[in-house]
Structures are given as C-alpha cells and as structure tokens.
Scaffold this motif. Structure first.
Motif, PDB file in Angstrom:
ATOM      1  N   ARG A 123       0.403   5.074  -1.006  1.00  9.95           N
ATOM      2  CA  ARG A 123       0.493   4.972   0.450  1.00  9.95           C
ATOM      3  C   ARG A 123      -0.591   4.052   1.004  1.00  9.95           C
ATOM      4  O   ARG A 123      -0.380   3.345   1.997  1.00  9.95           O
ATOM      5  CB  ARG A 123       0.387   6.365   1.071  1.00  9.95           C
ATOM      6  N   VAL A 124      -1.759   4.066   0.385  1.00 11.17           N
ATOM      7  CA  VAL A 124      -2.845   3.173   0.787  1.00 11.17           C
ATOM      8  C   VAL A 124      -2.497   1.730   0.439  1.00 11.17           C
ATOM      9  O   VAL A 124      -2.713   0.806   1.239  1.00 11.17           O
ATOM     10  CB  VAL A 124      -4.168   3.589   0.111  1.00 11.17           C
ATOM     11  N   GLN A 132      -1.827  -6.600   6.396  1.00 11.03           N
ATOM     12  CA  GLN A 132      -1.949  -8.043   6.189  1.00 11.03           C
ATOM     13  C   GLN A 132      -0.815  -8.816   6.847  1.00 11.03           C
ATOM     14  O   GLN A 132      -0.902 -10.038   6.984  1.00 11.03           O
ATOM     15  CB  GLN A 132      -2.027  -8.333   4.692  1.00 11.03           C
ATOM     16  N   LEU A 133       0.227  -8.106   7.285  1.00 11.95           N
ATOM     17  CA  LEU A 133       1.337  -8.747   7.986  1.00 11.95           C
ATOM     18  C   LEU A 133       1.096  -8.852   9.483  1.00 11.95           C
ATOM     19  O   LEU A 133       1.763  -9.636  10.166  1.00 11.95           O
ATOM     20  CB  LEU A 133       2.636  -7.968   7.750  1.00 11.95           C
ATOM     21  N   LEU A 134       0.160  -8.084  10.007  1.00 15.58           N
ATOM     22  CA  LEU A 134      -0.025  -8.016  11.451  1.00 15.58           C
ATOM     23  C   LEU A 134      -0.682  -9.293  11.977  1.00 15.58           C
ATOM     24  O   LEU A 134      -1.718  -9.717  11.480  1.00 15.58           O
ATOM     25  CB  LEU A 134      -0.887  -6.805  11.825  1.00 15.58           C
ATOM     26  N   PRO A 135      -0.107  -9.919  13.008  1.00 17.37           N
ATOM     27  CA  PRO A 135      -0.670 -11.158  13.567  1.00 17.37           C
ATOM     28  C   PRO A 135      -1.798 -10.859  14.547  1.00 17.37           C
ATOM     29  O   PRO A 135      -1.687 -11.108  15.750  1.00 17.37           O
ATOM     30  CB  PRO A 135       0.533 -11.797  14.254  1.00 17.37           C
ATOM     31  N   ASN A 148      -7.906  -4.869   1.948  1.00 18.59           N
ATOM     32  CA  ASN A 148      -7.421  -4.514   0.614  1.00 18.59           C
ATOM     33  C   ASN A 148      -7.416  -2.988   0.471  1.00 18.59           C
ATOM     34  O   ASN A 148      -7.946  -2.273   1.332  1.00 18.59           O
ATOM     35  CB  ASN A 148      -8.254  -5.188  -0.478  1.00 18.59           C
ATOM     36  N   PRO A 149      -6.806  -2.449  -0.578  1.00 21.49           N
ATOM     37  CA  PRO A 149      -6.722  -0.985  -0.708  1.00 21.49           C
ATOM     38  C   PRO A 149      -8.076  -0.285  -0.647  1.00 21.49           C
ATOM     39  O   PRO A 149      -8.177   0.812  -0.087  1.00 21.49           O
ATOM     40  CB  PRO A 149      -6.041  -0.800  -2.073  1.00 21.49           C
ATOM     41  N   ASN A 150      -9.108  -0.916  -1.197  1.00 20.73           N
ATOM     42  CA  ASN A 150     -10.431  -0.292  -1.153  1.00 20.73           C
ATOM     43  C   ASN A 150     -10.912  -0.157   0.291  1.00 20.73           C
ATOM     44  O   ASN A 150     -11.446   0.882   0.708  1.00 20.73           O
ATOM     45  CB  ASN A 150     -11.430  -1.120  -1.961  1.00 20.73           C
TER      46      ASN A 150
END
Length: 344
Positions: A123-124, A132-135, A148-150
C-alpha cells in the motif's frame, strides 16, 4: 578557466561520451567518484553531475578536462552552473509535503487503524506511485528520492504518532500533518471521499490537464482565483479545486448550457441573484456568464458532466460560492442573497 566557462554544447558532448562508454569507464577515465547527492537529469537518464562538468570542460576549445581536486561539486557550484545552462539537477531534499499529499497519506494511516506502515508494504509502494503522478511540485525540485516508499513510510509515522491515542513519543511531524489529522478525526467520511477523489483522478489521468507549476510560480494553484481565496488549507486541497475550475472553463460545455437555458428563458441571467448583464451593458453583456459545477469533484468523481450538473452564475455569485470551504450550494447562496436584499 573553470565552471563559469562551461557551455551547453560542451555538457551535451560529455553526456554523449558518458552514454557511449558507460558510467564506470567514464568515471575512471576522468578520475571521479560516483555522485552521492546531485545528479544531472537528461532525457530520462541520470548522470554524475560533477564528473560531467569536469569532462565537459575538456570539450571547450583549447581546454583540458577539470580534475576532481580542481573544483568542488554541490548546490552552489556544479548544480548551479548546470541549471544556468538549462539542465535539470534536482536538489538534495525534496519539497515539503503539501495538504493534498498528506490527505492521501493520512487516509492510508486511517485505513491501517491509525498505525504507521513500513516501506515494504504494498500500500505504501502504491501510494508512492500515486504521489509521483500529482502535478504539484516542479520536476526540477524533486530529488532523486522524491516521495519514494521510504519517505512515504516516514510520513505515515509522522501522522500516526500525532494521533490522540498514540502512547509513544511523537515524531517531528509538521503543522499540515496535524491539521489534516484533525480533519480526518472530525469528518472521516468526507476526508476519505477527498482522498478517493485525489487517488482516482491521479490514476485515471484526469490531472494531466493541469500543468505542473514552474519553479518561479508564486502560487501553486494557478486556478484563476486569488491565492488567499484558493485556500491551501481547504478540506479538498488544491488539486481537486484546480480540476474543478478547469472543468468549469470548458467552453463547449458552457455553450451547451447557455443554449439549453435560452430554450426556456428570453436571455441569460444569473440563476441565483437574477443579474442580467445584457440589461446593464447592452450587446456587450449578451450571454456573458460563468458556469459552475454544482457538486464538487471530490464528491462526484471523474464522471461525465451532464447539463443538469451545471448552473449559470454572474461573476459575483460564482466568487461567493468559491470564497470559503465548504462551498455553498446554489440554494444556500440564493437564500443568503434573499435574506440580505429584502426590504427592512
């Protein structure tokens, strides 16, 4: 002689050599270590920025490559010069999380019973891809570890540790984390709907019509309304508001709504206050109006807009509806107008 002399053609020549012989051979040829913090991005690839700069100097007429010991790499030297030449060199740190992003992370923590998640959790990883898709953030400001997931897992820890029932020591979460968390505690169903709206729009590609802000933009909204009116702390965040405004500006949809309205009325008037632009301004005001989506997109989702979903408003009424969150419905605004225009 130095970084100030570098030219874009010289840097491009060094990049071509890097691509031809590969990273290891390139670094060995010019005596550089791998970059730890700053990488040049070009056509989807990453390059060791200091090594590229040093090698590029050798492509200048009559110049030799710069050795690693002859100049320093970093934000104020190599990164700065390469950016001046039009290249992308992301900073060491990514930009701070904004409300839209925190809404998505907080929704995930809520779904996980207000417990933090690990970076290996699917889920993370999924949320990392959505973020990363959000403008929202210019690509030039996104570090190599952007959302990133971390980083996402750390944000879930920030949110979980601010929950009233958390018994341990809170992490260093920010003000936005606390505000969004409180909104989820106060109105969980509405905030979950906002999160679902953000996720669905991102994955469906609906946000692609919204431009990613440029580095020098002073207001990320770019929605045509004053930045204070856009209100970055509004429950639905900025992206859904920007998307809502973008759809309201669809000229074809507006023209169809006007045509439908004129089938039942002699001319266009505001459907809330009755203001008639043509009566006041003559031909110049004929069919002048603004189009408003009655249902916010976080509630309606990415659905095909029907004409019944729209209402024609004068500029003032449209601004009043959007002035504060939650937005007023047309009926609520109409009641407000009537209450304040009645004779004493």
């Amino acid at each position: 002689m130095g970084l100030a002399d570098l030219t874009r053609p010289a840097v491009l020549a060094a990049i071509r050599e890097y691509d031809k012989i590969g990273q290891d051979a390139f670094l060995e040829r010019y005596g550089f270590d791998r970059a730890r913090a700053f990488h040049l991005r070009y056509e989807g690839e990453r390059y060791d920025s200091k090594a590229i700069a040093g090698a590029a100097h050798g492509y200048l007429e009559g110049r030799d490559p710069l050795r690693a010991s002859e100049f320093s790499g970093g934000e104020s030297t190599v990164a700065k010069r390469l950016r001046e030449l039009g290249f992308i060199v992301p900073p060491r740190r990514s930009p701070d999380w904004v409300r839209d992003e925190v809404i998505l992370a907080c929704d995930l923590v809520m779904q996980n019973q207000w417990r933090q998640l690990e970076d290996s959790d699917e889920r993370v990883i999924d949320l990392s891809g959505v973020l990363q898709l959000l403008p929202i953030h210019p690509h030039e400001l996104r570090s190599d570890t952007f959302r990133n997931p971390n980083g996402v897992a750390r944000k879930t820890a920030d949110i979980a540790s601010q929950h009233p029932n958390y018994s341990g020591r809170p992490t260093n979460g920010g003000r936005t984390d606390r505000l969004v968390l409180q909104d989820f505690l106060d109105q969980p169903e509405q905030m979950h709907a906002v999160a679902e709206g953000l996720r669905d729009a991102a994955l469906s590609g609906a946000f692609k019509q919204l431009p990613v802000p440029q580095v020098d933009d002073t207001a990320i909204g770019g929605d045509g309304f004053d930045d204070d009116d856009s209100d970055a702390s509004a429950p639905e965040g900025r992206l859904l508001r920007r998307w809502h405004y973008a759809r309201e500006r669809d000229r074809g949809l507006r023209n169809r709504k006007i045509a439908e309205f004129l089938r039942h009325h002699p001319r266009v008037i505001c459907e809330v206050c009755g203001f008639d632009f043509e009566a006041v301004y003559g031909d110049r005001g004929s069919q002048f109006t603004e189009c408003h989506h009655i249902t916010p997109l976080h509630a309606s989702g990415d659905t095909l807009t029907k004409l019944n979903d729209l209402i024609l408003l004068c500029s003032n009424c449209h601004r009043m509806i959007h002035r504060k969150s939650p937005w007023l419905t047309p009926d609520e605004l109409r009641a407000l107008v009537e209450a304040h225009t009645q004779s004493p």
